[in-house]
Design an enzyme around this catalytic site. Structure first.
Site, PDB file in Angstrom:
ATOM      1  CE1 TYR A 290      -3.145   2.936   0.479  1.00 46.02           C
ATOM      2  CE2 TYR A 290      -3.911   1.909   2.493  1.00 46.02           C
ATOM      3  CZ  TYR A 290      -4.020   2.889   1.552  1.00 46.02           C
ATOM      4  OH  TYR A 290      -5.018   3.831   1.657  1.00 46.02           O
TER       5      TYR A 290
ATOM      6  CE  LYS B  40      -5.990   1.549  -1.250  1.00 47.30           C
ATOM      7  NZ  LYS B  40      -6.640   1.478   0.087  1.00 47.30           N
TER       8      LYS B  40
END
Length: 306
Positions: free
Chosen positions: A136, A164
């Site tokens: 992330y 992400k």
């Protein structure tokens, strides 16, 4: 289960009841709607899932519930957000034991680690498990950026498979592709950049407003991947006032309020979060109600049929 990092991955909200306990029936109702819309996987315990206030025991129950609803059709991915490498490794082991199929992994929390420390953190966690990992990258909210150089140092680890992408820099999708080709799957992580990043070649998205509007979100993805950008853009323009809920500090409260209006959740949040009130709540309801009155239902059905 191998994970194909393509499509829509809802970062689902955690449902609570008035006693501040997990509301698993409501949680499962929302998951069922996500699966019906055609999502590619479910992410449990992310920021939108109020991970900082959910205990490990509660997280295990959410995973059990998610696995039951998914029934092997799509992978269940569990978020790890902790300040301790030791805790992250332990959680990775728990996630494997619980039967989930993947991990979303944030950099160390609370301490702003150096680039070398961050790379070592990711490497240590990844080498402790064989589960596929989605990193992330969100320097705006979490103050640590995973740079191209850091990805370079991590590309030899086979189970670090995707990112992400939440840097807010749309061109980072192109930079990643130019530098690494298809080595890392790229998932848009900011709702208000969905059209732009998918059109730039992102493989999918980790979405927030999908929790309340799963069909519209999947339709946008399908239209873009079928090169029908005009139709995707028509839904996206309708969606934008709602998508902006995703980029506020109170995104959990806003998205949970939207879930109420689509009959997919409740407003209940866990302290220290408080439900929206006053003008903030009134204005949010006006945005939601306006969107519902103008919902592009026919176009959405066309997209879902692709």
């Amino acid at each position: 289960m191998a994970i194909e990092w393509k499509g829509v991955f809802p970062a689902v909200t955690t449902k609570f009841n008035e006693k501040d306990e997990l509301d698993l029936p409501l949680f499962e109702k929302n998951l069922t709607a996500q699966l019906s819309a055609g999502v590619a996987g479910i992410i449990i315990g992310g920021s939108l899932g109020e991970s900082s206030t959910v205990s490990v025991e509660e997280l295990s129950k959410l995973v059990e519930s998610g696995l039951k609803v998914a029934a092997g059709k799509v992978p269940i991915i569990v978020n790890i957000a902790t300040g301790s490498t030791k805790e992250a490794v332990t959680l990775a082991g728990n996630i494997k034991t619980w039967g989930a199929q993947g991990i979303m992994l944030l950099p160390p929390m609370r301490y702003k680690s150096t680039d070398n420390e961050t790379v070592q953190f990711f490497r240590t966690v990844a080498e402790s498990t064989d589960l596929p990992i989605l990193l992330y990258n969100n320097p705006v909210d979490y103050k640590t950026e995973i740079t191209l150089d850091m990805f370079e140092q991590l590309q030899d680890i086979p189970n670090i498979q995707a990112v992400k992408e939440s840097t807010r820099d749309v061109s980072n999708v192109i930079r990643m592709r130019n530098h690494f080709g298809e080595r890392f799957a790229i998932l848009c992580g900011v709702d208000t950049l969905t059209f732009e990043e998918l059109s730039s070649g992102a493989d999918g998205l980790v979405a927030g407003l999908v929790c309340a509007f799963p069909r519209e979100t999947v339709a946008i993805y399908k239209f873009i991947k079928n090169n029908q950008h005009d139709k995707a853009l028509a839904i996206y323009r309708w969606f934008m006032p709602l998508l902006e809920f995703d980029i506020t500090p109170q995104l959990v409260q806003y998205i949970k309020l939207a879930e109420v209006y689509t009959d997919l959740g409740s407003e209940i949040v866990r302290a220290p979060r408080l439900q929206l009130s006053g003008t903030q709540r009134t204005e949010a309801i006006q945005i939601i109600e306006t969107a519902l009155r103008n919902r592009p239902l026919t176009l959405v059905e066309e997209g879902l049929a692709l």
